[in-house]
Write a protein that holds these residues in place. Structure first.
Motif: not given
Length: 292
Positions: A167-178, A191-196
């Motif tokens: 999930x973290x990797x997918x959110x990071x990918x979405x953040x790059x494309x946003x 992303x912060x919630x998932x990392x916690x």
């Protein structure tokens, strides 16, 4: 001319109102599009997490070959020399690459003392250390060994971490494309919630690894001594005690004699009267016998 000017003004007002409505509509559509994009990213991440969890569940259906067991032991013993026994235990802990968590000594009385040690020993040396510890003491009074299997818990935590990483990797990918700020804010919050959550799970995994790689052993050692008192000539004081006893006895005799003298002299009239009465009684008894 006046009619022409009024007509042109009306057309201008209508055009301005139309442009404002179009701009407002476009702004609303853009915000809705940003919200939909962020929600799509979140839903996509949750879908990825669910897929990874299903795959991990399929992979973990078979039990692992190496079971993860948390071993703990409590031993109560009797020793002849507490200081020596503690020193030998410390040497054994170092021998097997363990470490001492706690060490205490309690002096209950002059004849009784107790030592308590809590040590951590590598799991592979657990049984060997217990055997050597029992050989070191005079007598084992109580022994309790427990084991807790945490294999399933460890596998479950590892599976959850794996899915959270995806999930973290997918959110990071979405953040790059946003491209929109609203998308970035929404995705960064998720992303912060998932990392916690990942940090919490990793902490639990590390705790289980530590508990299973080192076993905890609590040793209680009791020492009972018989103390034989020594003869101390300084405390005898024979001559001084003899003089004291002689003086005490003499004073007692003098006190008794003084009491007798005081009694006789002080009660002399009464004693004389009693003596006269006694003499008369004796004389009367003798006279009666003579008449008979």
């Amino acid at each position: 001319m006046w009619l022409l000017l009024v007509t042109i003004s009306l057309f201008g007002l209508l055009a301005a109102c139309s442009s404002n409505e179009d701009s407002a509509k476009m702004s609303t559509e853009e915000s809705e599009s940003a919200s939909d994009s962020a929600e799509f990213a979140t839903e996509e991440a949750k879908s990825v997490e669910a897929d990874v969890e299903q795959e991990s569940a399929k992979e973990d259906t078979a039990a692992p070959n190496n079971r993860m067991i948390i071993h703990q032991a409590r031993i109560s013993t009797s020793v002849k020399d507490l200081e020596k026994a503690q020193h030998n235990m410390e040497l054994k802990v170092k021998k097997y690459d363990g470490y001492i968590v706690e060490s205490n000594v309690y002096m209950e009385s002059d004849e009784t003392s107790t030592g308590n040690m809590v040590v951590r020993i590598p799991e592979k040396h657990f049984e060997t250390f217990l055997s050597e510890a029992e050989e070191e003491v005079a007598k084992v009074l109580e022994k309790n060994v427990t084991g807790q299997d945490v294999t399933e818990q460890y596998v479950d935590l590892s599976s959850r971490v794996k899915s959270k990483r995806a999930v973290e990797e997918r959110l990071l990918a979405f953040m790059k494309d946003a491209e929109k700020t609203e998308d970035l804010l929404k995705i960064s919050t998720d992303l912060a919630k998932v990392q916690e959550e990942i940090e919490v799970l990793v902490g639990k995994i590390n705790y289980l690894k530590n508990q299973t790689s080192f076993s905890t052993i609590e040793l209680t050692m009791n020492e009972s001594r018989v103390i034989i008192p020594e003869i101390d000539n300084k405390d005898l004081n024979t001559w001084e005690k003899t003089k004291k006893q002689f003086i005490t006895s003499t004073n007692s005799l003098l006190s008794i004699g003084s009491g007798i003298i005081v009694f006789l002299v002080g009660n002399l009239p009464v004693l004389v009267l009693l003596a006269v009465i006694a003499a008369l009684v004796v004389w009367g008894i003798k006279r009666r016998k003579i008449k008979e």
